[in-house]
Enzyme design. Structure first.
Site, mmCIF file in Angstrom:
data_model
loop_
_atom_site.group_PDB
_atom_site.id
_atom_site.type_symbol
_atom_site.label_atom_id
_atom_site.label_comp_id
_atom_site.label_asym_id
_atom_site.label_seq_id
_atom_site.Cartn_x
_atom_site.Cartn_y
_atom_site.Cartn_z
ATOM 1 N N ASP A 175 -64.202 29.830 -148.190
ATOM 2 C CA ASP A 175 -64.613 28.443 -148.393
ATOM 3 C C ASP A 175 -64.312 27.710 -147.083
ATOM 4 O OD1 ASP A 175 -64.757 25.738 -148.888
ATOM 5 O OD2 ASP A 175 -63.490 25.765 -150.675
ATOM 6 N N LYS A 214 -69.596 17.098 -144.463
ATOM 7 C CA LYS A 214 -68.246 17.075 -143.894
ATOM 8 C C LYS A 214 -68.253 17.423 -142.405
ATOM 9 C CE LYS A 214 -65.881 17.895 -148.206
ATOM 10 N NZ LYS A 214 -64.975 18.729 -149.000
ATOM 11 N N CYS A 240 -59.322 17.390 -156.017
ATOM 12 C CA CYS A 240 -60.010 18.564 -156.584
ATOM 13 C C CYS A 240 -59.193 19.824 -156.361
ATOM 14 C CB CYS A 240 -61.412 18.751 -156.009
ATOM 15 S SG CYS A 240 -62.502 17.372 -156.319
#
Ligand code: PLP
Length: 409
Positions: A203, A229, A367
């Site tokens: 990730d 991002k 998150c």
């Protein structure tokens, strides 16, 4: 400013806009949630919509050919940015979440069977947990978790031990923790995964725009991230996958553009990457992402990394001097994330009160609820850095925190 600092704030319209009368100027410290956009990206998208907009890969007319060239051009730019072997290894997605769901559903769904194991880490964002839980439930695979220590560093001995079961097929870990800033040793983790016969899914949502990333040097089999991002637009992202793995993966979604031939009896599919790109894509956003890659390359990711590292050290020093403040996430290998809690003041109150001074930080679980559970906090306040931030931004943060503490006394 010392030589390790960049001076690029002026390229970001939202950061240099004069504030409304009576309002404080914006101090943006939430780049880990989403990054602001440089003028180069805004202009590229505007110009594309005004001058070259058309659909891609289908039109026979000139406008469509022009749009297709720009759209496919981004794929080449991303492949070069990542050091991929070929642009065929670059799949357009809706973002990091979509890319991780794609790998979990397609690779995981076709390769896992009951009794197999998936290794995750305690530092993962929900986007790198829940898709694996969904596929584990479908296939009967089990999830194992690498713990971290009190600094937020993964326990590699525990990881080695998990790999000895002989059942691990997939390791899925973040490059950089969004909640703590920990930079994980991906190369070492990839070597260990491969030696155990597993693939590694990375990730890269917090890695890609903060340091040079070379997927082959890292040993990543898959690497997923979002455009928004990395100073590009929302609505698009990238999944890198090694071609020999992509080739054996079934489609993730069906529709236009991903097929070779369709009949009601049998449909055949395109090769990767198009096999995984059903429907009309986010065309202008892909063009904007291409401009963001150009912009990152022109600034230099090594320079961005040095700038953010210097700011992280400066900010860590400043915040450490504040009584009652505890930093959450103190790994020696760390990116520009300053997570903290204040004695007696809830993180949401910190966020709301800093906002009154124009300081934008994030407050919540980010998150990453398992990370919050590991550190026994319901939430943290988090200031995260981008290449446009300055020492003055961190001075404003520290002053804002002290002011809040004064009000709560
Ligand atoms: C933001 C983030 C994601 C999810 O990215 P989306 O753009 O919301 O899809 C996944 N992992 C990490 C580490 C993140 O920071």
């Amino acid at each position: 400013m010392t030589p390790s600092y960049l001076d690029i704030k002026s390229q970001f319209p939202v950061l240099t806009k004069a504030p409304a009368p009576g309002q404080p100027p914006l101090v943006y410290l939430d780049t880990a949630a989403t990054a602001q956009k440089p003028k180069a990206v805004l202009d590229a998208m505007d110009q594309f919509y005004r001058e070259s907009y058309g659909t891609v890969r289908r039109g026979v007319y000139r406008l469509s050919e022009k749009a297709t060239a720009a759209y496919e051009g981004t794929r080449k730019k991303v492949a070069a940015l990542l050091g991929a072997a070929s642009e065929k290894e670059i799949i357009y997605t809706r973002g990091a979440t979509d890319g991780l769901n794609l790998v979990a559903a397609s690779y995981g769904g076709s390769q896992l069977k009951a009794g197999d194991e998936i290794i995750l880490s305690q530092l993962e964002h929900h986007a790198n947990i829940v898709p694996w839980q969904l596929v584990a439930e479908k296939t009967g695979a089990a999830i194992r978790v690498i713990p971290c220590d009190d600094r937020g560093v993964l326990d590699l001995e525990a990881y080695r031990a998990l790999l000895t079961s002989g059942k691990v097929k997939i390791v899925a870990v973040g490059h950089v923790s969004n909640a703590l800033g920990t930079i994980n040793p991906i190369r070492e983790m990839a070597d260990l995964a491969h030696a155990a016969g597993a693939v590694i899914v990375v990730d890269g949502a917090q890695g890609i725009s903060h340091m040079p990333v070379d997927v082959r040097a890292l040993g990543a089999d898959f690497y997923a991230f979002s455009s928004h991002k990395m100073f590009g637009p929302t609505g698009v992202g990238i999944l890198y996958g090694r071609y020999e793995l992509l080739e054996k993966m079934p489609p993730y979604q069906g529709g236009g553009d991903m097929i070779r031939q369709v009949t009601f009896e049998k449909t055949t599919y395109q090769n990767p990457p198009h096999r995984f790109e059903a429907g009309t894509p986010s065309i202008a956003e892909v063009v904007g992402l291409g401009a963001a890659v150009d912009w990152l390359q022109s600034v230099g990711l090594d320079k961005i990394q040095a700038h953010e590292h210097a700011l992280l050290q400066y900010g860590t020093r400043l915040l450490s001097q504040i009584p009652g403040l505890t930093l959450i996430g103190t790994a020696p290998e760390k990116a520009g994330v300053l997570g903290f809690v204040l004695e007696g003041i809830h993180p949401h109150d910190i966020g709301t009160m800093l906002d009154m001074d124009g300081i934008a930080i994030r407050a919540g679980h980010h998150c990453a609820q398992p990370v919050m559970a590991r550190f026994n906090v319901p939430a943290t306040a988090r200031a995260s850095l981008g290449p446009y931030n300055t020492e003055a931004d961190l001075d404003a943060l520290a002053a804002g925190i002290r002011k809040i503490q004064g009000m709560f006394k």
